[in-house]
Scaffold this motif. Structure first.
Motif, PDB file in Angstrom:
ATOM      1  N   GLY A   1     -37.340  -5.674  60.144  1.00 47.96           N
ATOM      2  CA  GLY A   1     -36.437  -6.611  60.798  1.00 47.96           C
ATOM      3  C   GLY A   1     -35.310  -5.860  61.471  1.00 47.96           C
ATOM      4  N   PHE A   2     -34.622  -6.531  62.390  1.00 49.61           N
ATOM      5  CA  PHE A   2     -33.561  -5.844  63.114  1.00 49.61           C
ATOM      6  C   PHE A   2     -32.594  -6.853  63.727  1.00 49.61           C
ATOM      7  CE2 PHE A   2     -36.863  -6.758  66.169  1.00 49.61           C
ATOM      8  CZ  PHE A   2     -36.172  -7.191  67.298  1.00 49.61           C
ATOM      9  N   THR A   3     -31.405  -6.381  64.046  1.00 53.41           N
ATOM     10  CA  THR A   3     -30.478  -7.102  64.907  1.00 53.41           C
ATOM     11  C   THR A   3     -30.301  -6.281  66.173  1.00 53.41           C
ATOM     12  OG1 THR A   3     -28.591  -6.065  63.800  1.00 53.41           O
ATOM     13  CG2 THR A   3     -29.253  -8.268  63.047  1.00 53.41           C
ATOM     14  N   ALA A   4     -29.968  -6.963  67.267  1.00 52.17           N
ATOM     15  CA  ALA A   4     -29.840  -6.280  68.554  1.00 52.17           C
ATOM     16  C   ALA A   4     -28.857  -7.028  69.434  1.00 52.17           C
ATOM     17  CB  ALA A   4     -31.193  -6.188  69.249  1.00 52.17           C
ATOM     18  N   THR A   5     -28.303  -6.316  70.397  1.00 52.78           N
ATOM     19  CA  THR A   5     -27.477  -6.942  71.416  1.00 52.78           C
ATOM     20  C   THR A   5     -28.333  -7.246  72.634  1.00 52.78           C
ATOM     21  OG1 THR A   5     -26.860  -4.783  72.330  1.00 52.78           O
ATOM     22  CG2 THR A   5     -25.418  -5.717  70.646  1.00 52.78           C
ATOM     23  N   GLY A   6     -27.851  -8.198  73.458  1.00 56.97           N
ATOM     24  CA  GLY A   6     -28.576  -8.544  74.663  1.00 56.97           C
ATOM     25  C   GLY A   6     -29.334  -9.848  74.524  1.00 56.97           C
ATOM     26  N   THR A   7     -30.057 -10.189  75.558  1.00 61.27           N
ATOM     27  CA  THR A   7     -30.860 -11.411  75.587  1.00 61.27           C
ATOM     28  C   THR A   7     -32.304 -11.060  75.262  1.00 61.27           C
ATOM     29  OG1 THR A   7     -29.436 -12.365  77.296  1.00 61.27           O
ATOM     30  CG2 THR A   7     -31.625 -13.354  77.008  1.00 61.27           C
ATOM     31  N   PRO A   8     -32.880 -11.688  74.242  1.00 58.64           N
ATOM     32  CA  PRO A   8     -34.241 -11.286  73.843  1.00 58.64           C
ATOM     33  C   PRO A   8     -35.275 -11.658  74.890  1.00 58.64           C
ATOM     34  CG  PRO A   8     -33.538 -13.237  72.632  1.00 58.64           C
ATOM     35  CD  PRO A   8     -32.344 -12.754  73.382  1.00 58.64           C
ATOM     36  N   GLY A   9     -36.143 -10.679  75.178  1.00 55.69           N
ATOM     37  CA  GLY A   9     -37.285 -10.918  76.042  1.00 55.69           C
ATOM     38  C   GLY A   9     -38.561 -10.714  75.248  1.00 55.69           C
ATOM     39  N   THR A  10     -39.649 -10.496  75.930  1.00 53.91           N
ATOM     40  CA  THR A  10     -40.931 -10.244  75.274  1.00 53.91           C
ATOM     41  C   THR A  10     -41.237  -8.756  75.352  1.00 53.91           C
ATOM     42  OG1 THR A  10     -41.743 -12.427  75.908  1.00 53.91           O
ATOM     43  CG2 THR A  10     -43.380 -10.797  75.235  1.00 53.91           C
ATOM     44  N   PRO A  11     -41.173  -8.039  74.229  1.00 52.68           N
ATOM     45  CA  PRO A  11     -41.435  -6.593  74.262  1.00 52.68           C
ATOM     46  C   PRO A  11     -42.870  -6.299  74.689  1.00 52.68           C
ATOM     47  CG  PRO A  11     -40.375  -7.241  72.206  1.00 52.68           C
ATOM     48  CD  PRO A  11     -40.822  -8.497  72.886  1.00 52.68           C
ATOM     49  N   THR A  12     -43.080  -5.046  75.120  1.00 51.71           N
ATOM     50  CA  THR A  12     -44.406  -4.621  75.561  1.00 51.71           C
ATOM     51  C   THR A  12     -44.848  -3.401  74.774  1.00 51.71           C
ATOM     52  OG1 THR A  12     -43.473  -3.194  77.274  1.00 51.71           O
ATOM     53  CG2 THR A  12     -43.971  -5.450  77.900  1.00 51.71           C
ATOM     54  N   ALA A  13     -46.134  -3.107  74.864  1.00 51.79           N
ATOM     55  CA  ALA A  13     -46.714  -1.854  74.369  1.00 51.79           C
ATOM     56  C   ALA A  13     -46.416  -1.600  72.900  1.00 51.79           C
ATOM     57  CB  ALA A  13     -46.236  -0.677  75.213  1.00 51.79           C
ATOM     58  N   PHE A  14     -46.783  -2.534  72.020  1.00 53.17           N
ATOM     59  CA  PHE A  14     -46.680  -2.278  70.588  1.00 53.17           C
ATOM     60  C   PHE A  14     -47.749  -1.274  70.182  1.00 53.17           C
ATOM     61  CE2 PHE A  14     -44.520  -6.377  70.742  1.00 53.17           C
ATOM     62  CZ  PHE A  14     -43.493  -6.198  69.833  1.00 53.17           C
ATOM     63  N   THR A  15     -47.349  -0.203  69.497  1.00 54.54           N
ATOM     64  CA  THR A  15     -48.309   0.771  68.999  1.00 54.54           C
ATOM     65  C   THR A  15     -48.010   1.090  67.548  1.00 54.54           C
ATOM     66  OG1 THR A  15     -47.006   2.711  69.661  1.00 54.54           O
ATOM     67  CG2 THR A  15     -48.551   1.829  71.282  1.00 54.54           C
ATOM     68  N   LEU A  16     -49.044   1.444  66.803  1.00 56.96           N
ATOM     69  CA  LEU A  16     -48.926   1.911  65.429  1.00 56.96           C
ATOM     70  C   LEU A  16     -49.595   3.273  65.346  1.00 56.96           C
ATOM     71  CD1 LEU A  16     -47.975   1.185  62.521  1.00 56.96           C
ATOM     72  CD2 LEU A  16     -50.314   0.382  62.101  1.00 56.96           C
ATOM     73  N   ASN A  17     -48.812   4.286  65.017  1.00 57.95           N
ATOM     74  CA  ASN A  17     -49.311   5.668  64.995  1.00 57.95           C
ATOM     75  C   ASN A  17     -50.015   6.042  66.299  1.00 57.95           C
ATOM     76  OD1 ASN A  17     -48.253   5.762  62.444  1.00 57.95           O
ATOM     77  ND2 ASN A  17     -50.202   6.014  61.382  1.00 57.95           N
ATOM     78  N   GLY A  18     -49.465   5.540  67.414  1.00 59.56           N
ATOM     79  CA  GLY A  18     -49.986   5.877  68.727  1.00 59.56           C
ATOM     80  C   GLY A  18     -51.104   4.995  69.234  1.00 59.56           C
ATOM     81  N   SER A  19     -51.630   4.095  68.387  1.00 58.58           N
ATOM     82  CA  SER A  19     -52.717   3.198  68.808  1.00 58.58           C
ATOM     83  C   SER A  19     -52.157   1.831  69.174  1.00 58.58           C
ATOM     84  CB  SER A  19     -53.750   3.037  67.692  1.00 58.58           C
ATOM     85  OG  SER A  19     -54.388   4.269  67.413  1.00 58.58           O
ATOM     86  N   THR A  20     -52.608   1.297  70.301  1.00 61.33           N
ATOM     87  CA  THR A  20     -52.123  -0.005  70.764  1.00 61.33           C
ATOM     88  C   THR A  20     -52.553  -1.107  69.812  1.00 61.33           C
ATOM     89  OG1 THR A  20     -52.215   0.746  73.057  1.00 61.33           O
ATOM     90  CG2 THR A  20     -52.136  -1.623  72.682  1.00 61.33           C
ATOM     91  N   CYS A  21     -51.604  -1.979  69.452  1.00 61.00           N
ATOM     92  CA  CYS A  21     -51.876  -3.078  68.527  1.00 61.00           C
ATOM     93  C   CYS A  21     -52.190  -4.355  69.303  1.00 61.00           C
ATOM     94  CB  CYS A  21     -50.680  -3.346  67.634  1.00 61.00           C
ATOM     95  SG  CYS A  21     -50.267  -1.994  66.516  1.00 61.00           S
ATOM     96  N   ALA A  22     -53.092  -5.163  68.756  1.00 65.53           N
ATOM     97  CA  ALA A  22     -53.347  -6.482  69.295  1.00 65.53           C
ATOM     98  C   ALA A  22     -52.159  -7.390  68.980  1.00 65.53           C
ATOM     99  CB  ALA A  22     -54.632  -7.056  68.706  1.00 65.53           C
ATOM    100  N   ARG A  23     -51.898  -8.339  69.839  1.00 68.49           N
ATOM    101  CA  ARG A  23     -50.824  -9.314  69.594  1.00 68.49           C
ATOM    102  C   ARG A  23     -51.423 -10.531  68.897  1.00 68.49           C
ATOM    103  NH1 ARG A  23     -46.312  -8.462  72.904  1.00 68.49           N
ATOM    104  NH2 ARG A  23     -45.346 -10.151  71.723  1.00 68.49           N
TER     105      ARG A  23
END
Length: 208
Positions: free
Chosen positions: A185-207
């Motif tokens: 989990g995390f907190t962040a500043t700014g307006t949330p959008g839809t992140p791209t390119a989720f990877t786990l240990n360098g491999s692209t993850c399915a959404r």
């Protein structure tokens, strides 16, 4: 570089980074970023150049006098350095070499914003190991789209470089068994959008 190359990957279009060096009279390329980003995204690159440069740019030679056993400083970096050819390249089987099987790192990611306020928000990323082997040590990465900046992370060790967010395992949740999930989990500043390119240990993850 990250957002540009990620756009091609997310659109499932082929791309390769070609003809870059460690320095040039017209500017100084960031070879470390090029090699790190392409490795994370699973892209290829070509370094300039083998040998024979002239006109004041001889420093771009990878080897001395076309001798493959005599690397220049740029050649040492390109072939043997972090994210270099030795660490990333695999010989194609058509040339008689053996290509090792890909690592069994398959994953699915669910991203959601759990709270939002003026100038900031709270979110979480649930990543599941959908492979058949346990992961001992994991690194989850994603790219923000709207300039969001992470201020705090829990259930992982977090860092951000530009738009790229990295969440690595804590000592107590380093093992991710097949079918198991973890939710940084995390907190962040700014307006949330839809992140791209989720990877786990360098491999692209399915959404999901």
């Amino acid at each position: 570089m990250d957002s540009y190359l990620s756009a091609f990957v997310n659109a499932r279009l082929p791309i390769i980074v070609g003809e870059f060096g460690h320095d040039h009279s017209d500017g100084n390329p960031d070879e470390n970023a090029i090699m790190a980003i392409t490795r994370r995204l699973g892209l290829g690159y070509l370094g300039w150049s083998w040998s024979g440069n002239g006109g004041g740019v001889e420093y771009l030679d990878l080897v001395n006098g076309f001798n493959g056993s005599s690397l220049t400083p740029w050649g040492q970096r390109f072939f043997n350095g972090t994210d270099g050819v030795k660490a990333t390249a695999r010989e194609a089987s058509v040339y008689g070499g053996s290509t090792p099987p890909p690592a069994d790192t398959t994953c699915a990611v669910t991203y959601r914003v759990t709270n939002q306020w003026t100038g900031g928000f709270q979110g979480e990323v649930t990543v599941r190991n959908t492979g058949t082997s346990a992961l001992t040590g994991w690194t989850l990465e994603w790219t923000f789209a709207n300039g969001e900046r992470v201020t705090q992370v829990w259930n992982a060790v977090g860092a951000q470089n530009g738009n790229l967010v990295t969440a690595r395992n804590e000592s107590w949740n380093a093992t991710l068994a097949p079918g198991a999930a973890v939710t940084p989990g995390f907190t962040a500043t700014g307006t949330p959008g839809t992140p791209t390119a989720f990877t786990l240990n360098g491999s692209t993850c399915a959404r999901s």
